[in-house]
Design an enzyme around this catalytic site. Structure first.
Site, PDB file in Angstrom:
ATOM      1  CD  GLU A 397      -1.738  -2.420   1.426  1.00 23.99           C
ATOM      2  OE1 GLU A 397      -2.600  -3.304   1.276  1.00 23.99           O
ATOM      3  OE2 GLU A 397      -0.571  -2.657   1.838  1.00 23.99           O
ATOM      4  CB  ALA A 421     -11.333   1.316   4.711  1.00 22.12           C
ATOM      5  CG  HIS A 464     -11.282  -8.031   6.379  1.00 19.95           C
ATOM      6  ND1 HIS A 464     -10.525  -8.770   7.253  1.00 19.95           N
ATOM      7  CD2 HIS A 464     -10.733  -8.210   5.152  1.00 19.95           C
ATOM      8  CE1 HIS A 464      -9.557  -9.389   6.579  1.00 19.95           C
ATOM      9  NE2 HIS A 464      -9.660  -9.064   5.304  1.00 19.95           N
TER      10      HIS A 464
END
Length: 658
Positions: A397, A421, A464
């Site tokens: 990321e 996210a 999650h």
């Protein structure tokens, strides 16, 4: 030290020497000024000048270089006036950051230099993005990025090299191995025989050179850059050198064995090259004296001019305005023709519409190409727009967010998908310290959108399901949008893509396939920072966003006896203070509802603002209805208890009874 001039003329050799000498003389002047107390800090690159100068002069003037804070020679080789550099170091208006940052923490598009931030590793990924833009535009360019031996231990180093290797990006990753990270010797930093050996693990070429030999540096970087312009692929270069002074001057060098200092003093890049040029009859004592006298006079003059330059005027308005790149959004009115779509399909439609409108828009994310993403939002995109623009990424990321900023610097837009996210924590530094601060620091846009599939309700557990918007709402420089309906999902995503500032786009996973609505066809945008007032009533106001909007609608439908005003914020940075103030004025009673946990959730900011600005219009305390201050549990029973929805009725009754 062996110098091989090859076919270089005397004038070329002399030019290299002048470029090598000038930053040394500037540094020597800085040390005098430091002792005099006229400056407060200095990071010395004495002994390492051959790397910065040789590498910079090997690159084309229009190719990007990303240096570190001991690379003065890059800036001087690119002809940045010393007065401006000194203005930067002293926080003057003639610097590059208006007194907002120090040292070499700045960039300049004019000179194709992108400076570092203090975290050292993140700039490596920016080089990936810059090089990717060149590849996409079919420009035969190379990009040069510096790092130190200490930063090779950081995850950003691994991520950036891996991405560059997988994508065949024309990046020269140059390691200045100068022996110490502050006081930590290389033996305590890594256990490989040589840093260049790391290239093997990425399947790329690795080259180790004498970083104190100006000709070896210049020739090696010239050859590597020329190779990758014709055949794009990265290379790792380890330059062996030594830091002759402290990490910064206050640190000193008492931790360095004297024998080691003497060994490297004999390898001084300037003294050795100077001796070689004298032997080659390129340099004479008289010429050397003239060069030094001229430089000394020029340096003294520019520095005194910089000392007399104006200090920046303190202006709160100017500071606030410069957090964001200038952008006057022109809202594009939706078409009257619409199609019923699910929330998920509206996001897909927005991305397709954006890709057609912006030929320089790149999508990046894990599994988004052939697989279509974890939620199939980009299914078929690779076939329609090509894998060059719809890019599967490694699981990294930080590197991909950094590459997005690099793309922006070099003329592209990007939308980056976080698979969830929750995983954005792995790219947090790039977002809050690079994307958010770049325009404020040196006036460069960060044209990046990050899609954030967020929220609970699906039994996905602690990793999650998080609602992490409050991690970012307190960070100046970012914009945050959070649509609750398909129509808003499309219009706000297109607005985010259009905006040259970094936008975090939160999309609730639970809503993907559970709600539908009419969505206008074609291109349209909605105003970022504008709320929707969904209901107007007199008893109480509910201010919310995301899934909370649907909780509130369902609750009010189940309680028709209530007369309520319902505000869907849609955007959290900026947020619609006018709509909130109107709601407070209308009802005098307010609940702020959100899925995030109670403590330090975004509702606390709204509540504080209402208390400061609307106190006289309140008939009861502002109340927050939020989720428990725990991680998100997996079990449905536990998750239902966790979520704010389970406490909405109690909160409403408590407010009305006050």
């Amino acid at each position: 030290m062996h110098f091989d001039r090859k076919d270089k003329s005397n004038s070329t050799l002399l030019s290299l020497y002048k470029q090598l000498l000038y930053p040394r003389m500037v540094e020597e002047k800085m040390l005098i000024l430091l002792r005099q107390g006229r400056i407060g800090k200095w990071f010395s690159g004495i002994g390492q000048e051959a790397i910065a100068v040789g590498a910079a002069m090997a690159m084309k003037p229009d190719e990007y270089i990303l240096p570190m804070h001991r690379n003065l020679g890059v800036f001087t080789a690119r002809r940045i006036p010393l007065r401006n550099l000194m203005g930067q170091w002293q926080g003057k208006t003639t610097g590059f950051t208006k007194g907002r940052d120090r040292s070499f923490h700045f960039g300049t598009q004019e000179h194709r230099i992108i400076g570092m931030i203090s975290h050292l590793g993140p700039q490596l990924a920016l080089a990936d993005g810059i090089a990717l833009a060149d590849v996409l535009a079919e420009r035969k360019q190379a990009t040069l990025v510096f790092t130190g031996e200490g930063a090779t231990s950081e995850g950003d180093f691994h991520e950036a090299l891996n991405v560059a290797s997988v994508w065949n990006l024309p990046v020269i990753f140059l390691i200045e191995n100068n022996g110490y990270g502050l006081s930590t010797p290389v033996a305590e930093q890594f256990n490989c025989a040589a840093l260049v050996d790391k290239a093997i693990g990425y399947g790329i070429k690795g080259v180790q050179i004498d970083g104190n030999n100006i000709l070896e540096v210049f020739d090696t970087i010239s050859e590597l850059a020329e190779e990758m312009r014709a055949d794009p692929k990265p290379v790792l270069v380890e330059c062996l050198t030594f830091r002759m002074r402290g990490h910064e001057e206050a640190s000193g060098t008492k931790y360095v064995p004297q024998q080691l200092l003497e060994e490297w003093e004999a390898k001084d890049p300037i003294k050795n090259f100077e001796g070689y040029l004298v032997a080659q009859q390129v340099l004479t004592p008289e010429l050397l004296q003239r060069i030094k006298s001229g430089f000394r006079a020029e340096i003294d003059q520019d520095i005194e001019l910089a000392f007399n330059d104006a200090e920046p005027a303190a202006s709160a308005a100017a500071e606030l305005e410069d957090m964001y790149a200038p952008f006057e959004q022109t809202v594009v009115t939706p078409s009257r023709v619409s199609t019923k779509m699910r929330y998920l399909d509206a996001i897909t439609d927005a991305l397709k519409t954006g890709m057609k409108k912006h030929s320089n828009l790149i999508l990046m994310g894990q599994d988004i190409a052939g697989y279509g993403g974890a939620f199939k939002i980009t299914a078929g995109f690779a076939e329609e727009f090509g894998k060059a623009r719809v890019r599967n990424t490694p699981i990294c990321e930080s590197a991909i967010v950094g590459a997005g900023l690099g793309l922006s610097i070099n003329g592209y837009k990007s939308v980056i998908e976080m698979q969830f996210a929750d995983f954005v924590s792995c790219g947090f530094n790039q977002i809050v310290n690079n994307l958010a601060k770049t325009h404020y620091r040196w006036g460069e846009k960060a044209d990046v959108v990050i899609r954030m599939p967020t929220g609970a309700g699906t039994g996905a557990g602690p990793f999650h399901s998080q609602s992490n918007e409050a991690w970012f709402t307190k960070t100046p420089g970012l914009k945050i949008v959070y649509p609750a309906f398909p129509l808003d999902a499309k219009g706000l995503l297109l607005a985010a893509i259009e905006d040259p500032n970094p936008v975090l786009y939160f999309e609730h996973k639970y809503l993907y396939r559970t709600i539908s609505g009419q969505v206008p066809t074609g291109y349209y945008t909605l105003q970022i920072g504008k709320a929707n007032v969904l209901k107007r009533g007199e008893q109480l106001s509910i201010i919310t966003y995301g899934l909370g909007v649907h909780w509130a609608i369902a609750y009010l439908d189940d309680h028709p006896e209530l007369s309520a005003t319902l505000v869907d914020l849609c955007s959290l940075q900026p947020w619609d203070k006018t709509a909130v103030a109107d709601a407070v004025k209308r009802t005098g009673r307010v609940i702020i509802l959100h899925e995030d946990t109670l403590s330090s959730g975004f509702g606390a900011e709204i509540a504080a603002w209402i208390g400061e600005n609307c106190f006289s219009q309140l008939d009861a305390p502002v109340m927050r209805c939020a989720s428990l201050d725990t991680a998100v549990p997996m079990s449905k029973m536990l998750e239902d208890q966790f979520l704010a929805k389970s406490r909405l009725h109690v909160t409403v009754q408590k407010l009305l009874a006050y």
